[in-house]
Each structure stands twice: as structure tokens, then as C-alpha cells.
Scaffold this active site. Structure first.
Site, PDB file in Angstrom:
ATOM      1  N   ARG A  37      71.622  81.121  62.634  1.00 32.69           N
ATOM      2  CA  ARG A  37      72.730  80.578  62.840  1.00 32.69           C
ATOM      3  C   ARG A  37      73.350  79.204  62.922  1.00 32.69           C
ATOM      4  O   ARG A  37      73.169  78.939  63.417  1.00 32.69           O
ATOM      5  CB  ARG A  37      73.515  81.404  63.685  1.00 32.69           C
ATOM      6  CG  ARG A  37      73.127  82.739  64.564  1.00 32.69           C
ATOM      7  CD  ARG A  37      72.683  83.515  65.595  1.00 32.69           C
ATOM      8  NE  ARG A  37      71.394  83.072  67.071  1.00 32.69           N
ATOM      9  CZ  ARG A  37      72.025  83.423  67.724  1.00 32.69           C
ATOM     10  NH1 ARG A  37      72.791  84.431  68.247  1.00 32.69           N
ATOM     11  NH2 ARG A  37      70.832  83.508  68.792  1.00 32.69           N
ATOM     12  N   ASP A  62      65.436  80.357  58.545  1.00 31.75           N
ATOM     13  CA  ASP A  62      64.665  81.378  58.709  1.00 31.75           C
ATOM     14  C   ASP A  62      62.953  80.796  58.601  1.00 31.75           C
ATOM     15  O   ASP A  62      62.503  80.804  58.020  1.00 31.75           O
ATOM     16  CB  ASP A  62      64.289  82.938  58.153  1.00 31.75           C
ATOM     17  CG  ASP A  62      64.351  83.995  58.243  1.00 31.75           C
ATOM     18  OD1 ASP A  62      63.217  83.514  59.161  1.00 31.75           O
ATOM     19  OD2 ASP A  62      64.614  84.849  58.365  1.00 31.75           O
ATOM     20  N   TYR A 155      54.218  91.792  71.168  1.00 31.11           N
ATOM     21  CA  TYR A 155      54.952  90.528  71.880  1.00 31.11           C
ATOM     22  C   TYR A 155      53.731  89.357  72.617  1.00 31.11           C
ATOM     23  O   TYR A 155      53.380  88.414  72.041  1.00 31.11           O
ATOM     24  CB  TYR A 155      55.877  90.719  72.742  1.00 31.11           C
ATOM     25  CG  TYR A 155      56.364  89.132  72.784  1.00 31.11           C
ATOM     26  CD1 TYR A 155      57.387  88.122  71.898  1.00 31.11           C
ATOM     27  CD2 TYR A 155      56.704  89.078  74.423  1.00 31.11           C
ATOM     28  CE1 TYR A 155      57.619  87.089  72.683  1.00 31.11           C
ATOM     29  CE2 TYR A 155      56.660  87.773  75.129  1.00 31.11           C
ATOM     30  CZ  TYR A 155      56.943  87.398  74.169  1.00 31.11           C
ATOM     31  OH  TYR A 155      57.924  85.513  73.979  1.00 31.11           O
ATOM     32  N   LYS A 159      51.734  85.755  71.475  1.00 32.21           N
ATOM     33  CA  LYS A 159      52.218  84.438  72.367  1.00 32.21           C
ATOM     34  C   LYS A 159      50.580  84.765  72.468  1.00 32.21           C
ATOM     35  O   LYS A 159      49.705  82.813  73.597  1.00 32.21           O
ATOM     36  CB  LYS A 159      52.621  85.013  73.328  1.00 32.21           C
ATOM     37  CG  LYS A 159      54.485  84.712  73.543  1.00 32.21           C
ATOM     38  CD  LYS A 159      54.491  83.944  72.978  1.00 32.21           C
ATOM     39  CE  LYS A 159      56.048  83.690  72.512  1.00 32.21           C
ATOM     40  NZ  LYS A 159      56.421  82.180  71.812  1.00 32.21           N
ATOM     41  N   GLY A 186      57.531  81.664  82.362  1.00 29.29           N
ATOM     42  CA  GLY A 186      58.110  82.842  82.621  1.00 29.29           C
ATOM     43  C   GLY A 186      58.895  83.665  82.223  1.00 29.29           C
ATOM     44  O   GLY A 186      59.872  82.888  81.604  1.00 29.29           O
ATOM     45  N   PHE A 192      67.050  86.425  75.533  1.00 27.67           N
ATOM     46  CA  PHE A 192      65.402  87.102  74.650  1.00 27.67           C
ATOM     47  C   PHE A 192      65.570  88.117  74.341  1.00 27.67           C
ATOM     48  O   PHE A 192      65.486  88.931  74.566  1.00 27.67           O
ATOM     49  CB  PHE A 192      64.782  85.741  75.576  1.00 27.67           C
ATOM     50  CG  PHE A 192      62.976  86.814  75.796  1.00 27.67           C
ATOM     51  CD1 PHE A 192      62.606  86.392  74.006  1.00 27.67           C
ATOM     52  CD2 PHE A 192      62.670  87.875  76.168  1.00 27.67           C
ATOM     53  CE1 PHE A 192      60.999  86.636  74.309  1.00 27.67           C
ATOM     54  CE2 PHE A 192      61.412  87.952  76.230  1.00 27.67           C
ATOM     55  CZ  PHE A 192      60.197  87.697  75.018  1.00 27.67           C
TER      56      PHE A 192
END
Ligand code: NDP
Ligand code: 8X3
Length: 257
Positions: A37, A62, A155, A159, A186, A192
Site C-alpha cells: 500500500r 509484494d 500460521y 512462525k 505475543g 493483524f
């Protein structure tokens, strides 16, 4: 110590990346800001110029597109090539579905962004760092790289991969003066959850109402701490949680009022 040095921050258009850009700007760094963006990056660049006199170079990028990543890094103007700090922050989650009900496209997006995107950028930027024998790669991992929660399957796997890549990169760079750190938060109140739930604020907003979450500035200050240690110190991994969140599954529902 970092004045006039160059930092490249991916995902600088929102949340943690944007806060890192602000913190670095306050220290006098020159900033390469990357995200899809571009309008948001232009607004941020203008704010940082007014507030701190920051010089910026913007990349509409991107991170999933390897050729674009390579072209963007190779095409940096001479004055912007000596990147001192790379913050691999761009990332996202999609959905919270059980694995056997999950969506292939969501998995592709998370793997392509969180793992492959981080790899493309790191590969491209590290070439110069190794040639100069200096630099610092700071990956934004997650508590989800240490623990797994229901519906977090892919996800969390991405990570965990970021954690493994951080360790692997550190091993590959032994003998150089390049530092590699991971900052693993955390719950942080950013866009998000809105992204995870594709704009469904009825699902996203309550995520941040159980207890006071971390704010993006908390993570940016931690990143800055890592970046401002003397050269002989490498902060390898920082796990940073809200005070009420002992683990992904163990938090105190204090509320936020
Ligand atoms: P935000 O959604 O607020 O910001 C995500 C950023 O990533 C945006 O700037 C977005 O920019 C960028 N991004 C996403 N996909 C791409 C892409 N394909 N190419 C380039 N940029 C991309 O979330 P956060 O600030 O919370 O997330 C930042 C990082 O922190 C992520 O890696 C996330 O996994 C991690 N994290 C977040 C936690 C949290 O609770 N919020 C906790 C632990 C870790 P744009 O859309 O403009 O491209
Ligand atoms: C983001 C934090 O707990 O939603 O990495 O996975 S969590």
C-alpha cells in the site's frame, strides 16, 4: 550510533513495521520502507520528514514476488544500497480454521508471505551485508513460533519456520560481523486480526478486549534496543508478552477498561 545509517523495514504501512519506522526515524536513520500500500507509505514518509527530517526511499513491493524483490533491491540507487538493518516484519495470518477444513489459498498466502517473502528479501539484502561484512537482520517472529494454538496450524508453522531460519542464518553468518535477532511478540494490537478475519471487525475487535494487549510501539522499542547494542552483543531472541498473557492459552481476562 545509527544516525544516517540505512534500515529497510518490510510491512511498514501498518502496525509493528510502521512503529519500527517511527522509532528508527527518531534515531536519525534513513529508511527504505516497503509494503504493497504505497499511499500509506507516502503518508508515513511525509509525516517522518516533517517530524524528524527523515530521508526515505519507498518500495511498493509484494514480498511474495521474488523477481520484484530482487529487482527492487538490485535497483536501489547508489545512495541507498548500504543497508545496515533489515527488519523482516511483513507478515499475516488468514483464518482460524481447523486444518482439515482449511483453505488452500489462505495457506499459500501465509507461507508465501511469512516464509518465502522473508527468504527472498533476506537473500537479496544479505549479499551486500556479507560483502561489506556488516549489518543486522531482525526478524519479527511470534509466540506462535514457540507455541501452537487451535486453528493456528499453518500460521504457527510459518512462525516456527521463521524461528528456524533465524537460527540457521545465524549459523551461516558465524565469522562475519552480521548480527541476526528475532523479536517474538505475543498479542499486539494492530490490523493483524482484521486481516486474519478479512475485515470482520465483529471477530477482530474482541481479540484485543480480554486484557491490555501489547502496542506496536512496545515491539518497535524492543527492535530498537536490539539494534543499538554495541557490535560485540547480539540479542538472539526476545519473547515479549502482554503482562496478562503468560502463554497463548494462559491469560487473565482482566478486560481493558
Ligand atoms: P499489520 O496487519 O498491522 O501489518 C502487516 C504489515 O505486513 C503491513 O504493513 C502489510 O503491508 C505487510 N504485508 C503483508 N503482506 C505483505 C506482502 N505480501 N508484501 C509486502 N508487505 C506485506 O500486522 P502486524 O503489524 O501485527 O504484523 C507485523 C508482523 O508481526 C507480522 O509478521 C506478524 O506475523 C507479526 N506478529 C504480530 C503479532 C500481533 O499480535 N499483531 C504478534 C506476533 C507477531 P501491505 O498490506 O501494505 O502490503
Ligand atoms: C500473532 C500472535 O497469538 O495471534 O503472531 O499468534 S498470535
Amino acid at each position: 550510533m545509527l544516525k544516517n545509517k540505512i534500515a529497510l523495514v518490510t510491512g511498514a504501512s501498518s502496525g509493528i513495521g510502521l512503529a519500527c519506522a517511527r522509532s528508527f526515524a527518531g534515531e536519525g536513520l534513513r529508511l527504505i520502507l516497503a509494503a504493497r500500500r504505497i499511499k500509506r507509505l507516502e503518508n508515513l514518509a511525509s509525516e517522518l520528514k516533517d517530524e524528524f527530517g527523515t530521508e526515505t526511499h519507498l518500495l511498493e513491493l509484494d514480498v511474495r514476488d521474488r523477481e520484484s524483490v530482487n529487482a527492487a533491491v538490485e535497483g536501489l540507487p547508489e545512495a541507498w544500497r548500504d543497508i545496515e538493518i533489515l527488519v523482516n516484519n511483513a507478515g499475516l495470518s488468514r483464518g482460524l480454521d481447523k486444518l482439515h477444513e482449511g483453505y488452500y489459498l489462505d495457506w499459500d498466502e501465509m507461507i508465501d508471505t511469512n516464509i518465502k517473502g522473508l527468504l527472498w528479501i533476506s537473500r537479496a539484502v544479505l549479499q551486500g551485508m556479507v560483502e561489506r561484512d556488516r549489518g543486522h537482520v531482525i526478524n519479527i517472529g511470534s509466540i506462535a513460533g514457540h507455541q501452537v494454538y487451535a486453528g493456528g496450524n499453518v500460521y504457527c508453522a510459518t512462525k516456527h519456520a521463521v524461528g528456524a531460519l533465524t537460527q540457521g542464518l545465524r549459523l551461516d553468518l558465524v565469522g562475519t560481523k552480521i548480527r541476526v535477532s528475532s523479536v517474538d511478540p505475543g498479542l499486539v494490537q494492530t490490523e493483524f486480526s482484521e486481516v486474519r478475519f478479512r475485515g470482520d471487525t465483529d471477530k477482530a475487535d474482541p481479540v484485543y478486549q480480554n486484557f491490555p494487549p501489547l502496542q506496536a510501539i512496545d515491539i518497535a522499542e524492543t527492535v530498537l534496543f536490539c539494534a543499538t547494542r554495541p557490535p560485540h552483543v547480539n540479542i538472539q531472541d526476545v519473547l515479549i508478552m502482554p503482562q496478562d498473557q503468560a502463554a497463548v492459552y494462559a491469560s487473565h481476562p482482566r478486560g481493558t477498561d
